[in-house]
Motif scaffolding. Sequence first.
Motif, PDB file in Angstrom:
ATOM      1  N   SER A 112      57.902   4.762  29.048  1.00  0.00           N
ATOM      2  CA  SER A 112      58.601   4.762  27.766  1.00  0.00           C
ATOM      3  C   SER A 112      59.324   3.439  27.595  1.00  0.00           C
ATOM      4  O   SER A 112      60.535   3.336  27.763  1.00  0.00           O
ATOM      5  CB  SER A 112      59.593   5.932  27.703  1.00  0.00           C
ATOM      6  OG  SER A 112      60.278   5.927  26.477  1.00  0.00           O
ATOM      7  N   TRP A 113      58.581   2.400  27.247  1.00  0.00           N
ATOM      8  CA  TRP A 113      59.168   1.066  27.117  1.00  0.00           C
ATOM      9  C   TRP A 113      60.204   1.020  26.006  1.00  0.00           C
ATOM     10  O   TRP A 113      61.139   0.225  26.063  1.00  0.00           O
ATOM     11  CB  TRP A 113      58.068   0.048  26.815  1.00  0.00           C
ATOM     12  CG  TRP A 113      56.957   0.049  27.809  1.00  0.00           C
ATOM     13  CD1 TRP A 113      57.066   0.188  29.167  1.00  0.00           C
ATOM     14  CD2 TRP A 113      55.563  -0.096  27.529  1.00  0.00           C
ATOM     15  NE1 TRP A 113      55.822   0.136  29.750  1.00  0.00           N
ATOM     16  CE2 TRP A 113      54.872  -0.038  28.764  1.00  0.00           C
ATOM     17  CE3 TRP A 113      54.816  -0.273  26.373  1.00  0.00           C
ATOM     18  CZ2 TRP A 113      53.498  -0.152  28.851  1.00  0.00           C
ATOM     19  CZ3 TRP A 113      53.443  -0.393  26.463  1.00  0.00           C
ATOM     20  CH2 TRP A 113      52.787  -0.330  27.683  1.00  0.00           C
TER      21      TRP A 113
ATOM     22  N   SER B 192      62.442   6.061  24.536  1.00  0.00           N
ATOM     23  CA  SER B 192      62.519   7.299  23.762  1.00  0.00           C
ATOM     24  C   SER B 192      63.265   8.355  24.559  1.00  0.00           C
ATOM     25  O   SER B 192      63.187   8.376  25.793  1.00  0.00           O
ATOM     26  CB  SER B 192      61.113   7.801  23.424  1.00  0.00           C
ATOM     27  OG  SER B 192      60.396   6.816  22.697  1.00  0.00           O
TER      28      SER B 192
ATOM     29  N   GLY C  53      60.951  10.244  26.839  1.00  0.00           N
ATOM     30  CA  GLY C  53      59.942   9.437  27.494  1.00  0.00           C
ATOM     31  C   GLY C  53      58.624   9.422  26.747  1.00  0.00           C
ATOM     32  O   GLY C  53      58.559   9.536  25.522  1.00  0.00           O
ATOM     33  N   VAL C  54      57.525   9.301  27.496  1.00  0.00           N
ATOM     34  CA  VAL C  54      56.197   9.202  26.885  1.00  0.00           C
ATOM     35  C   VAL C  54      55.769  10.506  26.228  1.00  0.00           C
ATOM     36  O   VAL C  54      54.768  10.541  25.508  1.00  0.00           O
ATOM     37  CB  VAL C  54      55.147   8.770  27.929  1.00  0.00           C
ATOM     38  CG1 VAL C  54      55.426   7.359  28.419  1.00  0.00           C
ATOM     39  CG2 VAL C  54      55.097   9.751  29.091  1.00  0.00           C
ATOM     40  N   GLN C  55      56.500  11.587  26.469  1.00  0.00           N
ATOM     41  CA  GLN C  55      56.149  12.861  25.845  1.00  0.00           C
ATOM     42  C   GLN C  55      56.556  12.906  24.372  1.00  0.00           C
ATOM     43  O   GLN C  55      56.044  13.726  23.610  1.00  0.00           O
ATOM     44  CB  GLN C  55      56.830  14.022  26.599  1.00  0.00           C
ATOM     45  CG  GLN C  55      56.451  14.105  28.074  1.00  0.00           C
ATOM     46  CD  GLN C  55      54.953  14.192  28.277  1.00  0.00           C
ATOM     47  OE1 GLN C  55      54.251  14.906  27.552  1.00  0.00           O
ATOM     48  NE2 GLN C  55      54.454  13.467  29.273  1.00  0.00           N
ATOM     49  N   ASP C  56      57.482  12.038  23.950  1.00  0.00           N
ATOM     50  CA  ASP C  56      57.889  12.009  22.546  1.00  0.00           C
ATOM     51  C   ASP C  56      56.704  11.627  21.665  1.00  0.00           C
ATOM     52  O   ASP C  56      55.961  10.687  21.969  1.00  0.00           O
ATOM     53  CB  ASP C  56      59.023  11.002  22.339  1.00  0.00           C
ATOM     54  CG  ASP C  56      60.387  11.634  22.576  1.00  0.00           C
ATOM     55  OD1 ASP C  56      60.446  12.869  22.639  1.00  0.00           O
ATOM     56  OD2 ASP C  56      61.364  10.886  22.699  1.00  0.00           O
TER      57      ASP C  56
ATOM     58  N   TYR D 125      54.729  10.074  18.549  1.00  0.00           N
ATOM     59  CA  TYR D 125      54.879   8.922  17.673  1.00  0.00           C
ATOM     60  C   TYR D 125      54.755   9.383  16.233  1.00  0.00           C
ATOM     61  O   TYR D 125      53.735   9.913  15.822  1.00  0.00           O
ATOM     62  CB  TYR D 125      53.808   7.878  17.989  1.00  0.00           C
ATOM     63  CG  TYR D 125      53.954   6.596  17.202  1.00  0.00           C
ATOM     64  CD1 TYR D 125      53.017   6.235  16.241  1.00  0.00           C
ATOM     65  CD2 TYR D 125      55.037   5.745  17.422  1.00  0.00           C
ATOM     66  CE1 TYR D 125      53.135   5.056  15.519  1.00  0.00           C
ATOM     67  CE2 TYR D 125      55.169   4.568  16.710  1.00  0.00           C
ATOM     68  CZ  TYR D 125      54.219   4.224  15.762  1.00  0.00           C
ATOM     69  OH  TYR D 125      54.353   3.056  15.058  1.00  0.00           O
TER      70      TYR D 125
ATOM     71  N   ARG E 180      57.678   0.397  20.232  1.00  0.00           N
ATOM     72  CA  ARG E 180      57.182   1.784  20.171  1.00  0.00           C
ATOM     73  C   ARG E 180      55.738   1.828  19.686  1.00  0.00           C
ATOM     74  O   ARG E 180      54.946   2.661  20.134  1.00  0.00           O
ATOM     75  CB  ARG E 180      58.084   2.608  19.242  1.00  0.00           C
ATOM     76  CG  ARG E 180      57.736   4.090  19.218  1.00  0.00           C
ATOM     77  CD  ARG E 180      57.949   4.716  20.578  1.00  0.00           C
ATOM     78  NE  ARG E 180      57.554   6.113  20.627  1.00  0.00           N
ATOM     79  CZ  ARG E 180      56.330   6.533  20.908  1.00  0.00           C
ATOM     80  NH1 ARG E 180      55.372   5.645  21.155  1.00  0.00           N
ATOM     81  NH2 ARG E 180      56.041   7.815  20.941  1.00  0.00           N
TER      82      ARG E 180
ATOM     83  N   GLN F 199      53.483   0.932  22.555  1.00  0.00           N
ATOM     84  CA  GLN F 199      53.383   2.095  23.447  1.00  0.00           C
ATOM     85  C   GLN F 199      52.390   3.110  22.898  1.00  0.00           C
ATOM     86  O   GLN F 199      51.637   3.738  23.654  1.00  0.00           O
ATOM     87  CB  GLN F 199      54.771   2.725  23.584  1.00  0.00           C
ATOM     88  CG  GLN F 199      54.873   3.832  24.609  1.00  0.00           C
ATOM     89  CD  GLN F 199      56.299   4.367  24.680  1.00  0.00           C
ATOM     90  OE1 GLN F 199      57.263   3.595  24.694  1.00  0.00           O
ATOM     91  NE2 GLN F 199      56.439   5.686  24.707  1.00  0.00           N
TER      92      GLN F 199
ATOM     93  N   ASP G 299      48.494   6.110  23.560  1.00  0.00           N
ATOM     94  CA  ASP G 299      48.813   7.524  23.367  1.00  0.00           C
ATOM     95  C   ASP G 299      47.596   8.253  22.803  1.00  0.00           C
ATOM     96  O   ASP G 299      47.111   7.923  21.720  1.00  0.00           O
ATOM     97  CB  ASP G 299      50.016   7.648  22.424  1.00  0.00           C
ATOM     98  CG  ASP G 299      50.612   9.042  22.404  1.00  0.00           C
ATOM     99  OD1 ASP G 299      51.793   9.164  22.064  1.00  0.00           O
ATOM    100  OD2 ASP G 299      49.878  10.010  22.718  1.00  0.00           O
TER     101      ASP G 299
END
Length: 647
Positions: free
Chosen positions: A185-186, A189, A192-195, A197, A247, A250, A254
């Motif tokens: 999650s650069w 968020s 993390g990456v589960q959020d 987009y 974002r 990232q 996804d």
Amino acid sequence: MFAIDGNHVAELNDEDLRSLVGLLCEAQLRSHELSTSAVTWGGNQSAADGGIDVRIRIEDGAVPGGFIPRKSIGFQVKKTDFTPGLIGSEMRPSGQLRASISNLIDEGGSYIIVSSGSDTSDSALSARIEAMRSAVADKAGHAGVHLDFYDRNRLATWIRGHPGLAMWVRQKTGRGISGWQAYASWAASPNGVQDEYLVDDKVRLHAGIVDDKGFDVAQGIDRIRDCLRGIRGVVRLTGLSGVGKTRLVQALFDTRVGQIPLDPASVIYTDMNDNPSPQPMGMASDLIASQTRAVSALDYQLCEDVLEEALGHQTLGAWFPVLQASIKVSAAGAKRLIRAVTLGKARVGAFRSLGHGSSSDSISGDDLRTIVGSLAKQEHGYGIACDILWMRLHLDSDQSKNNPPELIEAGRDLLSFPVFSDRESMRDHHLKAIASSCLPGVEGESATRLLCEKIKLGFVDYTFRAFNHEQLLRCVFQVQPKIALDVFFGAVEEDEEGVDLGVDDFDDPSDFWPNPLDGIATNDLFLWCDERPAQRYIALSRAVSYQAVPRGANAEWTDLAIEMLKRAPNPVAVLEKFVDRFSPRSWSGSRAAILESRFGLLDRFSGSDDPSIANFVEQIRPKLMEEATRMRKWEDEWDSRRDERFE
């Protein structure tokens, strides 16, 4: 740079080892444009798992081959050294073949044991696979199942084909490459990456083509992906800070966004504000040398090029320090700030933003010293330079960091050539904090002497007032008492006092402000006096606190004053200086009443064993009473004339 060997794999814990196998499976499927939904793993690594930790079921598409030899695969992941003697009991607990393995045989699939604790030779590998074959020998159709054993070295070989996962392993084992990250999650968020987009249909991405109307976000993301899949593909995102560039990058990896995402196992990421080592060009050279295919994501946040342009811009240049301080200041950003001071386009007041919060936290001590030193020489820049340095020293202290020596030197530089102000209410507090950090010790003596000389000159030309800089004065006397006393009270001339300064400079007669000399330890003060007692006791009697007035009580001599009278070679001369100060030079209310309130101090010495003191008290008392009478008469006449004017 991306060299991963079996030792790295062996250092992973149980949970990370299982996650690694799952991520490798996903990466392998993705590289063959197969859905990663075919891979499943999860749950507690130590919980009962039926003999399978990571599962692959490919419904559509060809078998990738290599490390994924069949459409249906079960991986059993172990951190321990899994010897042939342990294999039978793992595959056949209580003598019965596990149902999960039996199902794999029925499906013509593959069962693979992964052991990071094993480092097998060719013969040792053969022995383990033979033990696996023996465990399934009584199951019908066992000849069609694929059995294999991946030790830590084979797993390392698999990892080396995916630079993002190589980075991930390095991070997990505490051997990360400074400033570089694997997919994560650069954009920070919350989840993390589960959020997910969120795509706004009104947002447009423009490719820089003439008359380009732009693309919606989903289309733009897929176009960027297509470009980056190609060899030597380059995409540069620009835009204002905070619009979501990081974002969006990232989201390129996804699976929930757009059509075909880029492989997160292939990406390596750095934020240039983290001062990565190697720098991007060095990283690119390493990737080329190792013939490793990767997507390199470089995050400049507020683009370095944009800031470079703003530095000399006719309009933005005036506010450049504010723009630069809005993000973490990189090494290049610090150099720009240095140039901004010398160029003269930026408003001096704009540099105050570096004194807000943690704006200066990432600036090296050497660069910050240059910035504050240059600012201090600008008109109206000294106070801002102090604010910036004070905040940085405060931040370092708050985080239990040692102050860089360059910052201590910066503080000494500022204090050596101070600019005093009555207009900035926090100036005294900031100067005091800088002095307490930068002046102690032998290294601080030179700066202390220069500071005291400038203060002494300020007393004479009225550019320095004690009540505006009480904290600074008190600090100077505390951290370097001998130097301060030498400068302010040690100039012995022909006269008996040998001082230039006195009560009006240090001890405010109104008693509203503490005397800075009270900060000196009593022993230090007497050590200084005793070097030249005939002059120095008299000199200090003009400035030290001689009386205290407890609430609701009469004035009393301070312990310091009593001790000075005991130690001084000429106590009468010291007492005479104290008595000279009975009559206030500035006051509110009745001056006569203030003088009369101090007569009681003389009572202590009326019957003194020292005849010279007793004689002095006897002679001075009537003179003081006469003076008080004259004062009261003048006050009464003044009050009368004032009252007449209002009748």
